[in-house]
Design a protein around this motif. Sequence first.
Motif, PDB file in Angstrom:
ATOM      1  N   GLN A  94       0.836  -1.198   0.000  1.00 54.72           N
ATOM      2  CA  GLN A  94       0.000   0.000   0.000  1.00 54.72           C
ATOM      3  C   GLN A  94       0.876   1.256   0.000  1.00 54.72           C
ATOM      4  OE1 GLN A  94      -3.388   0.547  -0.152  1.00 54.72           O
ATOM      5  NE2 GLN A  94      -2.701   2.678  -0.282  1.00 54.72           N
TER       6      GLN A  94
ATOM      7  N   TYR B  80      -5.107   9.661   1.377  1.00 53.08           N
ATOM      8  CA  TYR B  80      -5.085   8.187   1.447  1.00 53.08           C
ATOM      9  C   TYR B  80      -6.258   7.599   0.661  1.00 53.08           C
ATOM     10  CZ  TYR B  80      -4.592   3.560   3.617  1.00 53.08           C
ATOM     11  OH  TYR B  80      -4.410   2.229   3.853  1.00 53.08           O
TER      12      TYR B  80
ATOM     13  N   ARG C  98      -5.520   6.714  -2.729  1.00 50.14           N
ATOM     14  CA  ARG C  98      -4.495   5.684  -2.952  1.00 50.14           C
ATOM     15  C   ARG C  98      -4.946   4.284  -2.543  1.00 50.14           C
ATOM     16  NH1 ARG C  98       0.330   8.664  -3.542  1.00 50.14           N
ATOM     17  NH2 ARG C  98      -0.009  10.821  -2.928  1.00 50.14           N
ATOM     18  N   ARG C  99      -5.963   4.213  -1.710  1.00 46.59           N
ATOM     19  CA  ARG C  99      -6.403   2.922  -1.182  1.00 46.59           C
ATOM     20  C   ARG C  99      -7.635   2.441  -1.950  1.00 46.59           C
ATOM     21  NH1 ARG C  99      -4.628  -1.444   1.665  1.00 46.59           N
ATOM     22  NH2 ARG C  99      -6.256  -2.326   3.003  1.00 46.59           N
TER      23      ARG C  99
END
Length: 496
Positions: free
Chosen positions: A5, A311, A314-315
């Motif tokens: 991740q 985040y 990106r997740r």
Amino acid sequence: MGFLQEAPQLAHPLHTDRVLGAWLANVLPGDHVAAAMPDLVALGDYAVASWERRLRTPRMEPVLTSWDAWGDRVDRIALTPAWEDGPHVTTRHAVLAAGHDASPFARTAQFARVYLYHLASEFYCCPLAMTDGAATAIRASGNAALMARALPRFLSRDAATFWLSGQWMTETPGGSDVGRTETVARRGDDGAWRLYGRKWFSSAVVGEAALALARPEGAGPGTAALALFYVETKDAHGRWQGVTIDRLKKKLGTHELPTAEIHLDGLPATPLGELAHGVRQVAPMLNITRTWNAVCAVASMARAIALARDYATRRHAFGARLIDQPLHQRTLADLQAEFEGAFSLTFHVAGLLGRVEQGDATAHEAALLRLLTPLAKLWTAKASIRVTSEALECFGGAGYIEDTGLPQLLRDAQVYAIWEGTTNVLSLDMLRALGTTGVDPLRTELDALLPANAKERPAIVAALDATEALLGELSADRTTLEAAARGIAFTLARTM
Ligand code: MFK
Ligand code: FAD
């Protein structure tokens, strides 16, 4: 190795913070924005660099050495690198001094700097707040000798001459109820005052000076009999004079901030003014540090949301980025709404403070400032705990893992509600302020801010009417009034 991740990235907090940018553009004249911009950009750069360094290097804490190798009592505190940087960053970018410029916009320009610097400062903003408060209280005292000695140092734009000040109020019998102060001030045959006692929380013991409450020997009990003293902690040779550091506290958060328990045994002290009513004299300091607290609380919220939003790009989960999942979008939007309300209330207070201090405000605005300061402090403190907690959940399990740098946001946020007056104490302070003016300053301000046909107006007017009716109903019964104070405070803060 399988899937890896990407970590959240911190975008430049000035260039990407729509709320700060819009606020500055709306409330500051263009030449003031332009004048502040180099410092704001540099503090934003510093924030990004500090976040990246924080993830690469182990977290450090201050260390107290009480005795040197040869048995001398030294009480030396080794600080973290951000704290060593503190005087240089502060003076280079006028984080403190800018607030004392002779301009009604000075406080807004200053608190924009504080907002950008706070997280990277590792709570060096705590002693900065107290130094700002001390400068303000000393100026309010009109004590010319102390003003000449302390203000050039507290407001210095040169690290070589810059001094930090502490605020020594809390003792073991009471931090809210400082009327129980046990520290005694004795006047020697030489006419000089010296302090004897124990201060239970001192977050700026590394500072060169402090304002301290003490009871002149022979004075009666209670708050009114306390006096306010200016002290310098070291003598001309740099040795502690009548101060012993017993230990540094082990805390839930604010780990980089050295909070000490200290004993005073003959510390030379100078009264700010009359030898009584010390709390009245320290009140200007309280109102400044409470404003810093609100600004720093919204800075914590901004940081948590900025990282959570990044985040979410990106997740991935269930075939889409989190940012594209309707319920996660809603979660982030709710956090942002809470933050924007808290930001507006806080920077409204900052703007009022600047105008009131420069004699550029109406009597109504001065009363409004008195009322909004405790409300902004108590509301933003609780909001920052809610927001940082929810933001950690946005990272799932990673939000609970120390070396992501994220849990620290929540642990640090818990302090905003405790120091500088707990939520209950500030709710009672709001009653003190309402006792003089009622809710009239809020009505006048809303009339000025909201167009007559604004759709929010009926709900706001209804909340103020209901609060006024409740205050009228409860005013004869202090017990019931106090029990209702927190509810009233939250209603008024949310309304504003
Ligand atoms: C990174 C974030 C930055 C923030 C940094 C924070 C660093 C943290 C360090 C600390 O925590 S320092 C310690 C902070 N301690 C407190 O905030 C004390 C909390 N307790 C209170 O606030 C009590 O309400 C207080 C001690 C002020 C008063 O208690 P009393 O004994 O009930 O006093 P009283 O008789 O009501 O008030 C005395 C006088 O002060 C009155 O004026 P008069 O003498 O003229 O009658 C009050 O009107 C006045 N006063 C009190 N609070 C005031 C105020 N005046 C203006 N503004 C206020 N807020
Ligand atoms: P108490 O006053 O005992 O409060 C306990 C509870 O009682 C609280 O929930 C409070 O809301 C409630 N309460 C109290 N009175 C009432 C009332 N009348 N009605 C309803 N509820 C009430 N102090 C300094 O002077 N200088 C510093 O540099 C400093 N740094 C600090 C740093 C940290 C990290 C922390 C955590 C504290 C620091 N403090 C400092 C102390 C801080 O200001 C006090 O802890 C705070 O004011 C509360 O006082 P107390 O701890 O004695 O709690």
